[in-house]
Motif scaffolding. Structure first.
Motif, PDB file in Angstrom:
ATOM      1  N   ARG A  70     -24.083   3.549  -6.175  1.00 10.41           N
ATOM      2  CA  ARG A  70     -25.771   3.129  -6.622  1.00 10.41           C
ATOM      3  C   ARG A  70     -26.263   2.094  -5.752  1.00 10.41           C
ATOM      4  O   ARG A  70     -27.339   1.475  -6.181  1.00 10.41           O
ATOM      5  CB  ARG A  70     -25.578   2.885  -8.159  1.00 10.41           C
ATOM      6  N   GLY A  71     -25.771   1.761  -4.568  1.00 13.16           N
ATOM      7  CA  GLY A  71     -26.681   0.654  -3.733  1.00 13.16           C
ATOM      8  C   GLY A  71     -26.377  -0.670  -4.263  1.00 13.16           C
ATOM      9  O   GLY A  71     -26.792  -1.463  -3.529  1.00 13.16           O
ATOM     10  N   ALA A  72     -25.305  -0.861  -5.218  1.00 12.00           N
ATOM     11  CA  ALA A  72     -24.995  -2.158  -5.497  1.00 12.00           C
ATOM     12  C   ALA A  72     -24.682  -2.983  -4.327  1.00 12.00           C
ATOM     13  O   ALA A  72     -23.359  -2.305  -3.669  1.00 12.00           O
ATOM     14  CB  ALA A  72     -24.234  -2.316  -6.716  1.00 12.00           C
ATOM     15  N   PRO A  73     -24.622  -4.117  -3.970  1.00 11.71           N
ATOM     16  CA  PRO A  73     -24.058  -4.663  -2.850  1.00 11.71           C
ATOM     17  C   PRO A  73     -22.720  -5.219  -3.331  1.00 11.71           C
ATOM     18  O   PRO A  73     -22.361  -5.498  -4.475  1.00 11.71           O
ATOM     19  CB  PRO A  73     -24.875  -6.124  -2.587  1.00 11.71           C
ATOM     20  N   VAL A  74     -21.802  -5.341  -2.139  1.00 14.01           N
ATOM     21  CA  VAL A  74     -20.306  -5.505  -2.567  1.00 14.01           C
ATOM     22  C   VAL A  74     -20.155  -6.776  -1.832  1.00 14.01           C
ATOM     23  O   VAL A  74     -20.103  -7.048  -0.632  1.00 14.01           O
ATOM     24  CB  VAL A  74     -19.582  -4.346  -1.699  1.00 14.01           C
ATOM     25  N   TRP A  75     -19.802  -7.795  -2.693  1.00 17.79           N
ATOM     26  CA  TRP A  75     -19.494  -9.269  -2.668  1.00 17.79           C
ATOM     27  C   TRP A  75     -18.224  -9.662  -2.049  1.00 17.79           C
ATOM     28  O   TRP A  75     -17.185  -8.894  -2.508  1.00 17.79           O
ATOM     29  CB  TRP A  75     -20.180  -9.972  -3.654  1.00 17.79           C
ATOM     30  N   PRO A  76     -18.167 -10.628  -1.127  1.00 15.58           N
ATOM     31  CA  PRO A  76     -16.732 -10.763  -0.515  1.00 15.58           C
ATOM     32  C   PRO A  76     -15.811 -11.720  -1.697  1.00 15.58           C
ATOM     33  O   PRO A  76     -16.534 -12.426  -2.253  1.00 15.58           O
ATOM     34  CB  PRO A  76     -17.139 -11.564   0.538  1.00 15.58           C
ATOM     35  N   GLY A  77     -14.572 -11.505  -1.496  1.00 12.81           N
ATOM     36  CA  GLY A  77     -13.728 -12.608  -2.290  1.00 12.81           C
ATOM     37  C   GLY A  77     -13.904 -12.750  -3.745  1.00 12.81           C
ATOM     38  O   GLY A  77     -14.261 -11.555  -4.209  1.00 12.81           O
ATOM     39  N   ALA A  78     -13.924 -13.607  -4.059  1.00 15.44           N
ATOM     40  CA  ALA A  78     -13.859 -13.919  -5.662  1.00 15.44           C
ATOM     41  C   ALA A  78     -15.284 -14.655  -5.876  1.00 15.44           C
ATOM     42  O   ALA A  78     -15.563 -15.403  -6.466  1.00 15.44           O
ATOM     43  CB  ALA A  78     -12.799 -14.938  -6.033  1.00 15.44           C
ATOM     44  N   THR A  79     -16.222 -13.824  -5.309  1.00 13.46           N
ATOM     45  CA  THR A  79     -17.795 -14.151  -5.845  1.00 13.46           C
ATOM     46  C   THR A  79     -18.585 -12.820  -6.398  1.00 13.46           C
ATOM     47  O   THR A  79     -18.071 -11.861  -6.213  1.00 13.46           O
ATOM     48  CB  THR A  79     -18.458 -14.552  -4.321  1.00 13.46           C
ATOM     49  N   VAL A  80     -19.566 -13.006  -6.855  1.00 12.12           N
ATOM     50  CA  VAL A  80     -20.351 -12.165  -7.711  1.00 12.12           C
ATOM     51  C   VAL A  80     -21.963 -12.623  -7.063  1.00 12.12           C
ATOM     52  O   VAL A  80     -22.147 -13.966  -6.595  1.00 12.12           O
ATOM     53  CB  VAL A  80     -20.532 -12.386  -9.080  1.00 12.12           C
ATOM     54  N   GLY A  81     -22.851 -11.687  -6.999  1.00 11.24           N
ATOM     55  CA  GLY A  81     -24.342 -12.057  -6.614  1.00 11.24           C
ATOM     56  C   GLY A  81     -25.117 -11.133  -6.946  1.00 11.24           C
ATOM     57  O   GLY A  81     -24.909  -9.978  -7.482  1.00 11.24           O
ATOM     58  N   ALA A  95     -22.426 -16.982  -6.839  1.00 13.57           N
ATOM     59  CA  ALA A  95     -21.498 -17.670  -7.566  1.00 13.57           C
ATOM     60  C   ALA A  95     -20.083 -17.363  -7.381  1.00 13.57           C
ATOM     61  O   ALA A  95     -19.879 -16.397  -7.189  1.00 13.57           O
ATOM     62  CB  ALA A  95     -21.955 -17.910  -9.170  1.00 13.57           C
ATOM     63  N   ARG A  96     -19.227 -18.331  -8.122  1.00 11.50           N
ATOM     64  CA  ARG A  96     -17.658 -17.938  -7.836  1.00 11.50           C
ATOM     65  C   ARG A  96     -17.610 -17.109  -9.332  1.00 11.50           C
ATOM     66  O   ARG A  96     -18.209 -17.322 -10.384  1.00 11.50           O
ATOM     67  CB  ARG A  96     -17.032 -19.191  -8.013  1.00 11.50           C
ATOM     68  N   SER A  97     -16.880 -15.989  -9.127  1.00 11.03           N
ATOM     69  CA  SER A  97     -16.476 -15.181 -10.393  1.00 11.03           C
ATOM     70  C   SER A  97     -15.883 -16.010 -11.436  1.00 11.03           C
ATOM     71  O   SER A  97     -15.862 -15.489 -12.506  1.00 11.03           O
ATOM     72  CB  SER A  97     -15.846 -14.109  -9.758  1.00 11.03           C
ATOM     73  N   ALA A  98     -15.251 -16.979 -11.169  1.00 16.96           N
ATOM     74  CA  ALA A  98     -14.364 -17.701 -12.277  1.00 16.96           C
ATOM     75  C   ALA A  98     -15.801 -18.567 -13.107  1.00 16.96           C
ATOM     76  O   ALA A  98     -15.433 -18.709 -14.236  1.00 16.96           O
ATOM     77  CB  ALA A  98     -13.587 -18.852 -11.784  1.00 16.96           C
ATOM     78  N   ASP A  99     -16.798 -18.663 -12.540  1.00 22.07           N
ATOM     79  CA  ASP A  99     -17.793 -19.439 -13.244  1.00 22.07           C
ATOM     80  C   ASP A  99     -19.059 -18.374 -13.714  1.00 22.07           C
ATOM     81  O   ASP A  99     -19.611 -18.926 -14.736  1.00 22.07           O
ATOM     82  CB  ASP A  99     -18.767 -20.367 -12.110  1.00 22.07           C
ATOM     83  N   VAL A 100     -19.175 -17.410 -12.991  1.00 21.87           N
ATOM     84  CA  VAL A 100     -20.094 -16.478 -13.583  1.00 21.87           C
ATOM     85  C   VAL A 100     -19.679 -15.041 -13.422  1.00 21.87           C
ATOM     86  O   VAL A 100     -18.829 -14.604 -12.402  1.00 21.87           O
ATOM     87  CB  VAL A 100     -21.322 -16.610 -12.692  1.00 21.87           C
ATOM     88  N   ARG A 101     -19.605 -14.343 -14.479  1.00 18.31           N
ATOM     89  CA  ARG A 101     -19.202 -12.881 -14.387  1.00 18.31           C
ATOM     90  C   ARG A 101     -20.157 -11.909 -13.767  1.00 18.31           C
ATOM     91  O   ARG A 101     -19.673 -10.991 -12.980  1.00 18.31           O
ATOM     92  CB  ARG A 101     -18.874 -12.187 -15.839  1.00 18.31           C
ATOM     93  N   ALA A 102     -21.362 -12.146 -13.984  1.00 18.50           N
ATOM     94  CA  ALA A 102     -22.372 -11.269 -13.339  1.00 18.50           C
ATOM     95  C   ALA A 102     -23.507 -11.925 -13.236  1.00 18.50           C
ATOM     96  O   ALA A 102     -23.786 -12.777 -13.991  1.00 18.50           O
ATOM     97  CB  ALA A 102     -22.504  -9.967 -13.801  1.00 18.50           C
ATOM     98  N   VAL A 103     -24.393 -11.605 -12.044  1.00 15.91           N
ATOM     99  CA  VAL A 103     -25.821 -12.321 -11.979  1.00 15.91           C
ATOM    100  C   VAL A 103     -26.714 -11.074 -11.503  1.00 15.91           C
ATOM    101  O   VAL A 103     -26.471 -10.330 -10.994  1.00 15.91           O
ATOM    102  CB  VAL A 103     -25.715 -13.338 -11.151  1.00 15.91           C
ATOM    103  N   GLY A 104     -27.894 -11.239 -12.063  1.00 21.30           N
ATOM    104  CA  GLY A 104     -29.105 -10.299 -11.606  1.00 21.30           C
ATOM    105  C   GLY A 104     -30.419 -11.258 -11.371  1.00 21.30           C
ATOM    106  O   GLY A 104     -30.609 -12.007 -12.191  1.00 21.30           O
TER     107      GLY A 104
END
Length: 248
Positions: A70-81, A95-104
């Protein structure tokens, strides 16, 4: 602008124009641009310049950020964005996925939605009453467009968590005009895999330079305790960081 809606532990970057020099994309990114017109290529490349700058502040080596399902970006490593772009503006947050589960994050022109029909598709009746009130009291903000942007930000955080589509009519947005925050409640019926849907989503918004910007962030396990100086989502805890056109 983006530091007004997101603070630590997020890293952010923005640009109010496209890079003056050509941007080299990774092969994984090029695959999604085979039929793209030049303006779309510039937009795609410019927002990835922002994303790579934000990732570098996390200590991540530059790498591809391709488009996934669905066009969502694929972020590297243990990151979200999340990334956003509209006329004259590009921005990214990571952000680091340990700190943030998801961001928009979402940017829109501060203009009314195109028609009453579009407004009725984007908003639900509980929102239309306060939109009418605030439109009269605070006409400098296009409140129907703000609801649209908030729901776009919510979807960008929702989809990585659920893998499911979320319609405009399945979200109710309540706005605090003074604090420049909002709460988004998911109205979708039925059970989720974890027993309940994510949410409510809490976010911030700002309006400046003819633009509306909204953002939501879902805390991760490492963010159980509030960070010092970050008690409010829209209180910047990092210096302003912008990418000027043509910068690396």
């Amino acid at each position: 602008m983006i530091e007004e809606v997101l603070c630590a532990p997020h890293e952010v970057a923005e640009s109010f124009g496209d890079p003056s020099a050509a941007v080299t994309l990774f092969p994984e990114e090029e695959r999604g641009l085979a039929a793209a017109v030049p303006a779309r290529r510039r937009e795609f490349a410019a927002v990835r310049v922002c994303a790579r700058a934000a990732l570098a502040r996390l200590g991540e080596t530059a790498g591809p950020i391709p488009r996934g399902t669905r066009g969502a970006p694929v972020w590297p490593g243990a990151t979200v964005g999340s990334m956003t772009h509209c006329l004259g503006y590009r921005a990214a947050v990571v952000a680091r996925s340990a700190d943030v589960r998801a961001v928009g994050v979402d940017a829109e022109p501060n203009l009314p939605l195109a028609s009453e029909r579009v407004r009725d598709l984007v908003t639900i009746h509980q929102e239309r009453s306060w939109i009418a009130y605030l439109s009269a009291a605070r006409p400098e903000v296009c409140w129907d467009r703000l609801v649209f942007s908030a729901k776009e930000s919510v979807y960008k955080a929702w989809y990585p968590l659920t893998g499911l589509w979320l319609g405009f009519e399945e979200v109710r947005v309540d706005v605090d005009a003074r604090a420049r925050t909002f709460t988004a409640h998911v109205l979708r019926s039925g059970p989720s895999a974890g027993g309940r849907w994510p949410g409510p989503f809490r976010g911030s918004w700002t309006v400046r330079r003819g633009l509306l910007l909204t953002a939501v962030s879902v805390p991760g396990p490492a963010a159980a305790r509030p960070l010092p100086g970050a008690s409010r989502l829209n209180r910047p805890a990092v210096p302003a960081r912008s990418i000027r056109p043509g910068s690396p």
